[in-house]
Design an enzyme around this catalytic site. Structure first.
Site, PDB file in Angstrom:
ATOM      1  N   ASP A  29       0.794  -1.230   0.000  1.00 33.56           N
ATOM      2  CA  ASP A  29       0.000   0.000   0.000  1.00 33.56           C
ATOM      3  C   ASP A  29       0.830   1.287   0.000  1.00 33.56           C
ATOM      4  O   ASP A  29       0.299   2.361   0.272  1.00 33.56           O
ATOM      5  CB  ASP A  29      -0.955   0.000   1.206  1.00 33.56           C
ATOM      6  CG  ASP A  29      -2.118  -0.948   0.993  1.00 33.56           C
ATOM      7  OD1 ASP A  29      -2.663  -0.977  -0.137  1.00 33.56           O
ATOM      8  OD2 ASP A  29      -2.484  -1.669   1.935  1.00 33.56           O
ATOM      9  N   ASP A  53      -6.992  -3.721  -5.727  1.00 28.32           N
ATOM     10  CA  ASP A  53      -6.602  -2.435  -5.137  1.00 28.32           C
ATOM     11  C   ASP A  53      -5.150  -2.074  -5.450  1.00 28.32           C
ATOM     12  O   ASP A  53      -4.769  -0.907  -5.485  1.00 28.32           O
ATOM     13  CB  ASP A  53      -6.750  -2.453  -3.600  1.00 28.32           C
ATOM     14  CG  ASP A  53      -7.909  -3.264  -3.081  1.00 28.32           C
ATOM     15  OD1 ASP A  53      -8.332  -4.216  -3.774  1.00 28.32           O
ATOM     16  OD2 ASP A  53      -8.386  -2.990  -1.986  1.00 28.32           O
TER      17      ASP A  53
END
Ligand code: GLY
Length: 402
Positions: free
Chosen positions: A125, A183
């Site tokens: 991330d 994602d």
């Protein structure tokens, strides 16, 4: 975020000619509604006031995560949580719009405890965490320190790439698994930036390989995407296609579709490769022509959620989708342009209405209400979330700047 990254050595002459031809068709323009821009200017001021409320109670080394209206309690995270970059990123966007110095000061304060994540190799991330924060800070006021932090972050991110699988690993799990979630497309923009500033094409090639593997394995024939692909780490073969945050393995989790749309739009911006534009258009079609997309265009938390039309909405999915569509409309022909622009406008009108925008002074200082983080885990259900605010503010900024 939006940056131009021409990497012409990767673009064939024919692609370039096609792209020029397409650009000529794209000249038909859309015109932002002046009244809506005025509304957004007021929204930026309201949002700035909200973020001051959010900042007021924030413990020194913590990051806002969500707020529970029923108990009046905030939930905070440390800097390693995937959302830690959105709070500074939103503060910087709002500072840019309002020139309120207090927002900039708070952004600079919170960047300090975030810095150490540049060396975090345990998460995929880093794009969210470092590029939405330091990336935006570096655009506003370029500094060698920001550049170094961002390059280190890109270096950390590519340690998770496996050439056998052709992907950056999303979640660490069992030895026999290599998990990649849709994602992850959002973390590639950082890699394009890193190639642009260092001249080292490694980052670029990894981003392209990850995107190509994702096109191959993450999508169904209708261009909806699975949430999680489980690859065999020894062979790179797909061993499972499933969900984690969606309603079912074969459902279309709304935020996942939004991440894919945004991610492939960035892929096209960075490479100018037609196949990424095609992919983004296909995803847009899945979302916008979905019979389960409500009239206000704020998706249910899953396009196949049980109980529709009584299922919960996910305002974060609408905010991400609106921002992506406002970029994508700049790359397509007149008909699609009109469609994407109109859909984004509807989403923003909905989000800025009392149905989703919190009343000033409420919502613990967050801007947007009614998001769903992880419903199957009964976590963050019908609450505000930092990324809904971030992409909402980004989308209004993009609309205003058209
Ligand atoms: N990246 C995690 C989420 O969208 O919830």
């Amino acid at each position: 975020m939006k940056r131009r990254m021409p990497w012409l050595s990767y673009v064939s002459v024919s692609l370039l000619i096609t792209s020029i031809a397409c650009n000529t068709q794209k000249k038909a323009s859309v015109s932002p509604d002046k009244a809506l821009v005025q509304t957004f200017n007021k929204e930026f001021t309201d949002a700035a006031a909200q973020y001051k409320i959010l900042a007021k109670d924030l413990p020194a080394d913590k990051f806002p995560k969500t707020y529970f209206p029923a108990t009046g309690k905030h939930e905070y995270s440390n800097s390693g949580w995937w959302c830690s970059g959105f709070y500074p990123g939103t503060l910087l966007y709002l500072y840019e719009q309002t020139k309120d110095q207090a927002l900039y000061t708070e952004a600079m304060r919170i960047l300090e405890p975030l810095k150490k994540e540049q060396y975090n190799k345990s998460t995929h991330d880093l794009g969210f965490m470092m590029f939405c924060s330091f990336g935006n800070a570096n655009i506003m006021q370029p500094k060698p320190e920001y550049k170094e932090i961002l390059i280190n972050s890109a270096k950390s991110l590519i340690t998770r790439f496996d050439p056998k699988v052709g992907c950056i690993k999303s979640w660490d799990s069992k030895k026999a698994e290599f998990l990649v979630i849709i994602d992850n497309m959002m973390n590639l923009e950082l890699l394009f930036w890193a190639t642009q500033v260092t001249g080292d094409s490694t980052y670029y090639k990894i981003a392209v390989t990850h995107a190509n593997t994702t096109i191959q394995n993450h999508f169904r024939p209708d261009y909806s995407s699975y949430h999680v692909i489980n690859y065999n780490p020894e062979t790179g073969a797909v061993q499972q296609k499933r969900t984690a945050q969606g309603a079912a393995d074969e459902s279309a989790w709304a935020r996942g579709q939004a991440w894919g749309l945004y991610g492939f739009t960035v892929m096209y911006r960075a490479t100018k490769e037609q196949k990424y534009l095609d992919q983004a258009n296909h995803i847009a079609k899945f979302i916008l022509s979905n019979p389960n997309l409500p009239a206000d265009k704020v998706p249910y938390w899953d396009f196949n959620a049980p109980g529709i039309p009584n299922a919960l909405r996910d305002a974060s999915a609408a905010a991400i989708t609106a921002s992506a569509l406002l970029e994508l409309q700049g790359y397509v022909d007149a008909d699609k342009k009109k469609e994407y622009f109109g859909a984004a406008e509807t989403m923003l009108r909905s989000l800025s209405s009392p149905a989703y925008k919190a009343k000033p002074g409420t919502n613990g200082g967050f801007i947007i209400e009614h998001c769903v983080g992880h419903l199957p885990a009964k976590s963050e259900v019908d609450v505000p979330l930092t990324y809904a605010d971030y992409y909402y503010v980004e989308a209004m900024k993009r609309y205003k700047e058209l």
